[in-house]
Design a protein around this motif. Structure first.
Motif, mmCIF file in Angstrom:
data_model
loop_
_atom_site.group_PDB
_atom_site.id
_atom_site.type_symbol
_atom_site.label_atom_id
_atom_site.label_comp_id
_atom_site.label_asym_id
_atom_site.label_seq_id
_atom_site.Cartn_x
_atom_site.Cartn_y
_atom_site.Cartn_z
ATOM 1 N N PHE A 117 0.860 -1.304 -0.074
ATOM 2 C CA PHE A 117 -0.003 0.124 -0.149
ATOM 3 C C PHE A 117 0.729 1.297 0.227
ATOM 4 O O PHE A 117 0.688 2.131 -0.666
ATOM 5 C CB PHE A 117 -0.899 -0.064 1.290
ATOM 6 C CG PHE A 117 -1.592 1.343 1.344
ATOM 7 C CD1 PHE A 117 -2.654 1.733 0.724
ATOM 8 C CD2 PHE A 117 -0.944 2.171 2.365
ATOM 9 C CE1 PHE A 117 -3.223 3.080 1.219
ATOM 10 C CE2 PHE A 117 -1.588 3.300 2.737
ATOM 11 C CZ PHE A 117 -2.788 3.822 2.156
ATOM 12 N N ILE A 118 1.543 1.429 0.988
ATOM 13 C CA ILE A 118 2.399 2.667 1.227
ATOM 14 C C ILE A 118 3.173 3.309 0.181
ATOM 15 O O ILE A 118 3.108 4.502 -0.142
ATOM 16 C CB ILE A 118 3.504 2.372 2.409
ATOM 17 C CG1 ILE A 118 3.841 3.667 3.114
ATOM 18 C CG2 ILE A 118 4.746 1.600 1.922
ATOM 19 C CD1 ILE A 118 4.492 3.606 4.224
ATOM 20 N N HIS A 119 3.860 2.509 -0.814
ATOM 21 C CA HIS A 119 4.592 3.250 -1.911
ATOM 22 C C HIS A 119 3.756 3.594 -3.033
ATOM 23 O O HIS A 119 3.834 4.633 -3.636
ATOM 24 C CB HIS A 119 5.506 2.019 -2.607
ATOM 25 C CG HIS A 119 6.460 1.477 -1.393
ATOM 26 N ND1 HIS A 119 7.512 2.226 -1.174
ATOM 27 C CD2 HIS A 119 6.637 0.391 -1.002
ATOM 28 C CE1 HIS A 119 8.144 1.568 -0.056
ATOM 29 N NE2 HIS A 119 7.707 0.454 -0.222
ATOM 30 N N GLN A 120 2.537 2.933 -3.395
ATOM 31 C CA GLN A 120 1.547 3.620 -4.005
ATOM 32 C C GLN A 120 0.921 4.864 -3.658
ATOM 33 O O GLN A 120 0.721 5.765 -4.358
ATOM 34 C CB GLN A 120 0.534 2.392 -4.387
ATOM 35 C CG GLN A 120 1.113 1.160 -5.073
ATOM 36 C CD GLN A 120 -0.094 0.309 -5.417
ATOM 37 O OE1 GLN A 120 -1.338 0.626 -5.857
ATOM 38 N NE2 GLN A 120 0.398 -0.983 -5.148
ATOM 39 N N ALA A 121 0.713 4.903 -2.054
ATOM 40 C CA ALA A 121 -0.124 5.757 -1.613
ATOM 41 C C ALA A 121 0.933 7.132 -1.542
ATOM 42 O O ALA A 121 0.388 8.275 -1.966
ATOM 43 C CB ALA A 121 -0.283 5.513 -0.165
#
Length: 364
Positions: free
Chosen positions: A333-337
């Motif tokens: 999730f975090i890198h796309q966010a």
């Protein structure tokens, strides 16, 4: 020299393997520059190289009139990158393995080899695609995130073209500021011949810094028809780096020494690399180009608006090197966010698809 070496080796009880020793007798003043001369080591004939033939020295082809494409090395690196991709390592361990085993191998090969950037473009493209896959990012995501260091939230995988530039600048500076007086004089004389061909006069010490750092104006505009060498590559690369990060060579009359000035992005002070601090030149160049990528990503109106905040604090990116206290769901999730690349209806930039919420029906 070979007789003296053989005599010393005999006295110490050492024996050279003549089958692994090669030589190249080159006379640049003639049309047929390669000479058919026989050399021996401890009475054994050594291998004679012809024009276009190469000797593999520490994985790097060395010879006269050869193109150091390093095809075998590039092929091995891509094979190992594929093995890391198909392994059962977790994503952050794959990135760590790439930075630990493959990137240092590339850096080592680039030192002492006149390697063009073009063969490494394919390597850079494939590695960048793999890193984005390990970060669960779409291929449309900004490339800067793969080059930026862990402290700012990136994968810390350097760009191959930057490694080529750093290797040339570092090698040229180390030769010109070498502690060995003989090696230093050989390098200075070779560079002096390059400068003399360009400006048609006896060069001064100030001309060295000017030749490396000047734009192609004035008396340095004409290249003199010189052949490509370490010094011509260093001149071209320094001009390229000066355009992007402001890097330039300087000469200090007070200390009578050559130095490299590496500016810091968004800072008033600069890093001046002196001969006594030549060991940190490559590190300083990497830090400067890393800061440039950070600034470029922040300027992007879509993918840079969240990254401007997430890159401010080191603690926020503590999990990147080793994946500490991180679940797989968090990693996906975090890198796309932070790049606004989550597969949400509102984040789709192309087409006329419905941008409403999938759950509540909100129109945007």
């Amino acid at each position: 020299m070979l007789d003296a070496t053989s005599q010393a080796a005999n006295w110490m009880g050492l024996c050279f393997n003549a089958n692994k020793c090669a030589y190249l007798h080159n006379n640049g003043s003639r049309r047929d520059s390669v000479q058919a001369t026989s050399f021996h080591i401890q009475g054994e004939p050594m291998i004679s190289l012809e024009e276009g033939e190469a000797y593999q020295q520490l994985g790097k082809p060395t010879g006269f009139c050869i193109w150091q494409t390093l095809e075998d090395t590039i092929k091995e690196i891509l094979q190992d990158a594929t093995k890391i991709e198909t392994s059962l390592l977790v994503p952050w361990r794959k990135i760590n393995a790439l930075n630990t085993f493959l990137i240092p191998r590339i850096s080592f090969v680039l030192r002492g080899s006149a390697v063009a950037k073009v063969p490494f473009n394919k390597v850079n493209s494939i590695i960048r695609q793999l890193v984005k896959r390990w970060l669960f990012l779409p291929q449309r995501a900004s490339n800067e995130l793969t080059y930026i260091g862990h402290r700012q939230g990136g994968a810390n995988v350097p760009r191959m073209g930057d490694l080529c530039d750093f290797a040339v600048i570092t090698q040229a500076f180390c030769l010109l500021t070498c502690a060995d007086a003989t090696m230093k004089n050989i390098a200075a004389n070779a560079l002096g011949e390059v400068i003399k061909k360009r400006i048609s006069r006896i060069r001064s010490r100030q001309d060295i810094a000017t030749c490396f750092s000047s734009s192609l104006d004035g008396e340095f505009e004409w290249d003199g028809g010189d052949i490509a060498s370490l010094w011509t590559h260093a001149c071209n690369i320094t001009r390229h780096l000066r355009k992007h990060i402001g890097c330039r060579w300087t000469w200090c009359e007070e200390r009578q020494e050559l130095s490299v000035l590496v500016p810091r992005i968004r800072a008033t002070d600069h890093t001046i690399i002196t001969p006594r601090a030549q060991g940190i030149l490559e590190k300083s160049l990497k830090a400067a180009i890393n800061a440039l990528y950070v600034e470029n990503l922040k300027k992007k109106p879509d993918q840079g608006k969240a990254f401007e905040f997430t890159s401010k604090w080191d603690a926020r990116n503590h999990f990147l090197p080793w994946g500490s206290f991180t679940r797989f769901a968090d990693w996906r999730f975090i890198h796309q966010a932070q790049l606004n690349c989550l597969p949400l209806n509102r984040a789709i930039c192309h087409g006329n698809r419905d941008k409403g919420c999938r759950k509540c029906g909100y129109n945007n």
